[in-house]
Design a protein around this motif. Sequence first.
Motif, mmCIF file in Angstrom:
data_model
loop_
_atom_site.group_PDB
_atom_site.id
_atom_site.type_symbol
_atom_site.label_atom_id
_atom_site.label_comp_id
_atom_site.label_asym_id
_atom_site.label_seq_id
_atom_site.Cartn_x
_atom_site.Cartn_y
_atom_site.Cartn_z
ATOM 1 N N UNK A 145 11.966 4.615 2.974
ATOM 2 C CA UNK A 145 13.343 4.906 3.397
ATOM 3 C C UNK A 145 13.448 6.072 4.368
ATOM 4 N N UNK A 146 12.402 6.881 4.475
ATOM 5 C CA UNK A 146 12.429 8.005 5.418
ATOM 6 C C UNK A 146 11.651 7.723 6.701
ATOM 7 N N UNK A 147 11.136 6.517 6.832
ATOM 8 C CA UNK A 147 10.357 6.165 8.016
ATOM 9 C C UNK A 147 11.261 6.062 9.240
ATOM 10 N N UNK A 148 10.958 6.883 10.259
ATOM 11 C CA UNK A 148 11.788 6.919 11.461
ATOM 12 C C UNK A 148 11.057 6.372 12.686
ATOM 13 N N UNK A 150 0.815 -1.217 0.000
ATOM 14 C CA UNK A 150 0.000 0.000 0.000
ATOM 15 C C UNK A 150 0.847 1.266 0.000
ATOM 16 N N UNK A 151 1.912 1.280 0.805
ATOM 17 C CA UNK A 151 2.788 2.455 0.882
ATOM 18 C C UNK A 151 4.227 2.103 0.482
ATOM 19 N N UNK A 152 4.390 1.008 -0.195
ATOM 20 C CA UNK A 152 5.723 0.541 -0.602
ATOM 21 C C UNK A 152 6.487 1.637 -1.335
ATOM 22 N N UNK A 153 7.727 1.878 -0.892
ATOM 23 C CA UNK A 153 8.611 2.886 -1.477
ATOM 24 C C UNK A 153 8.024 4.298 -1.394
ATOM 25 N N UNK A 154 7.176 4.482 -0.389
ATOM 26 C CA UNK A 154 6.592 5.805 -0.180
ATOM 27 C C UNK A 154 7.461 6.686 0.686
ATOM 28 N N UNK A 155 6.983 7.896 0.974
ATOM 29 C CA UNK A 155 7.770 8.882 1.701
ATOM 30 C C UNK A 155 7.384 9.041 3.162
ATOM 31 N N UNK A 156 6.548 8.142 3.697
ATOM 32 C CA UNK A 156 6.099 8.265 5.081
ATOM 33 C C UNK A 156 7.282 8.382 6.038
ATOM 34 N N UNK A 157 7.158 9.320 6.995
ATOM 35 C CA UNK A 157 8.197 9.519 8.004
ATOM 36 C C UNK A 157 7.786 8.954 9.356
ATOM 37 N N UNK A 215 8.344 -3.899 7.024
ATOM 38 C CA UNK A 215 9.205 -2.732 7.190
ATOM 39 C C UNK A 215 10.581 -2.933 6.541
ATOM 40 N N UNK A 216 10.704 -3.923 5.682
ATOM 41 C CA UNK A 216 11.996 -4.188 5.039
ATOM 42 C C UNK A 216 12.484 -2.962 4.283
ATOM 43 N N UNK A 217 13.752 -2.686 4.395
ATOM 44 C CA UNK A 217 14.447 -1.583 3.712
ATOM 45 C C UNK A 217 13.950 -0.215 4.185
ATOM 46 N N UNK A 218 13.373 -0.157 5.387
ATOM 47 C CA UNK A 218 13.084 1.140 6.020
ATOM 48 C C UNK A 218 14.366 1.567 6.725
ATOM 49 N N UNK A 219 15.240 2.198 6.001
ATOM 50 C CA UNK A 219 16.624 2.405 6.410
ATOM 51 C C UNK A 219 16.782 3.286 7.650
ATOM 52 N N UNK A 220 15.804 4.117 7.959
ATOM 53 C CA UNK A 220 15.937 5.028 9.094
ATOM 54 C C UNK A 220 15.168 4.570 10.330
ATOM 55 N N UNK A 221 14.552 3.402 10.252
ATOM 56 C CA UNK A 221 13.784 2.880 11.396
ATOM 57 C C UNK A 221 14.740 2.253 12.406
ATOM 58 N N UNK A 222 14.926 2.929 13.554
ATOM 59 C CA UNK A 222 15.925 2.504 14.537
ATOM 60 C C UNK A 222 15.338 1.724 15.706
#
Length: 525
Positions: free
Chosen positions: A206-209, A179-186, A225-232
């Motif tokens: 990638x901007x999901x924190x 649904x939101x794949x490769x989207x800009x959600x933060x 959440x795969x490849x959500x690079x900013x999710x810590x």
Amino acid sequence: MNIFKYKKNKNEVIITGLQEDVSNTSIVIPETIDNMPVVEIGPRAFKLSNITDIKIGANIRKISEEAFGYCRKLHFITWNGTCDEIPDGCFFFCENLKTFDFSAIKKVGRYAFRASGLQEACLPENIEVVSEGAFDGCSELHSVIWHCKCNVIPSDCFFKCSNLKAFDFSSIKSIGKDAFNQGGLQRIDLPATVEKVYERAFHECRNLQFATWNCKCDEIPDSCFAVCRKLKSFNFAGIKKIGSHAFELTDLEKVDLPATVESISEWAFSTCNGLRSVTWNCKCDVIPADCFYECTNLKQFDFSGIEKIGKHAFEGSGLQEVNLPENINAVLVGAFERCGELQSATWSHKCELIPSNCFEGCLKLTKFNFANAKRIGQSAFRNSGLQEVRLAKNIKNVYDSAFYECRKLQFVEWNCQRDVIPDTCFARCSSLKEFDLSNVRKIEERAFIYSGLTSVTLSTGTAVGHGCFACCNDLEKVEWLSDESIEKNIFAECKNIKEILISDKVMNIAVGAFAASPNAEISFV
């Protein structure tokens, strides 16, 4: 002058396109043509045309699929028709279409606005259905107000909407695949109203924190959440199941798995390079395949609650030590393969097999206590840092290439139950200068090829396989006390042999057996 192509249907007109060489780009759909009412716009009627704006009157009852697809200059639409459905692919790739009034719409078709230039979408209560991929690829879309009756976000709905940074999920019950794949959600805040989330829903955001999971759905689906690079960080409280690849390639720093977690699937936390701490308090006593694959900063892990470690579970991770307690009863292929920082490993006595590739490529693993093992699998220690190997009577079997390319291996004690050294077992062990073969009755093919042996003594009855000692460039002395024939290639390319002692019981020496050793002196004993 009529500018439209059309066809008749029971005294009604369906527009099928524009006449050739029409220069007018501002289009008004007429109420009648040839005194017959215009009621429909046909499939792909204006596709790939140069129209810039269009007015659709109340007479239009139906608009068919892809009617305005690839109208790249279209920037304005007046939709006053009685048609309350935007058909499949209606405006896809209309790159200049920035706005659309949804006030008269009940259904938005599949991929209706795909890759269009929409910047905002206000979906009012009159909308009952939003279909798959409705806004897929709308890279300029930055605002969505979801007030429609439809409480399901369909598959691919906002796929690649890279400028959509926020979304209010308060009225949503279900979030579809991608649904939101490769989207800009933060940030994602899923309330209790959300009952189901499907695979890859937030994949590669990638901007999901931040992600808050308070929904009724207690399963994190595959690749969510795969490849959500900013999710810590992520709070797993209330979660029962974690799907495959769920957090792969995220930047999670800490994983605390509570007792509520019952199931974890393969690759769940693979390639989380920032992961430094894992607390495993969940009911699941199996670490699944590739679970912590390439987690290069994961230095330690407490195995006290674990019964089984899956295939490649920690391959390429940063583990520095492995202590497997008695509760461990199975370790599968490649579990600790390529753990380049692994220096110490203690093996559980309940786990009889050290599986294939288990410690392959563990270059800092210099020693290993084999007392609790019974079998050593294929390539189990291949290219590891072992400096010595002591195999006692508890070892029942050793499989092919078990110690292949252990370049630091200097000493081997072979007292195991099986008196056979398998194929390529010590091949390329360049630091292995000596080996006591007195307890060995068979040496299989290429067992010591390219090794560092300087001398070989073979007892009576020892069988030797093809190419067993080939290319041993440090080999200087051979004592063949066996009564077995010396076959071709057993000592192929051993160029530095100086002394060869052969039992006089040997009936056959193959042509070329020592051909690469021109300076050798041969004696029969």
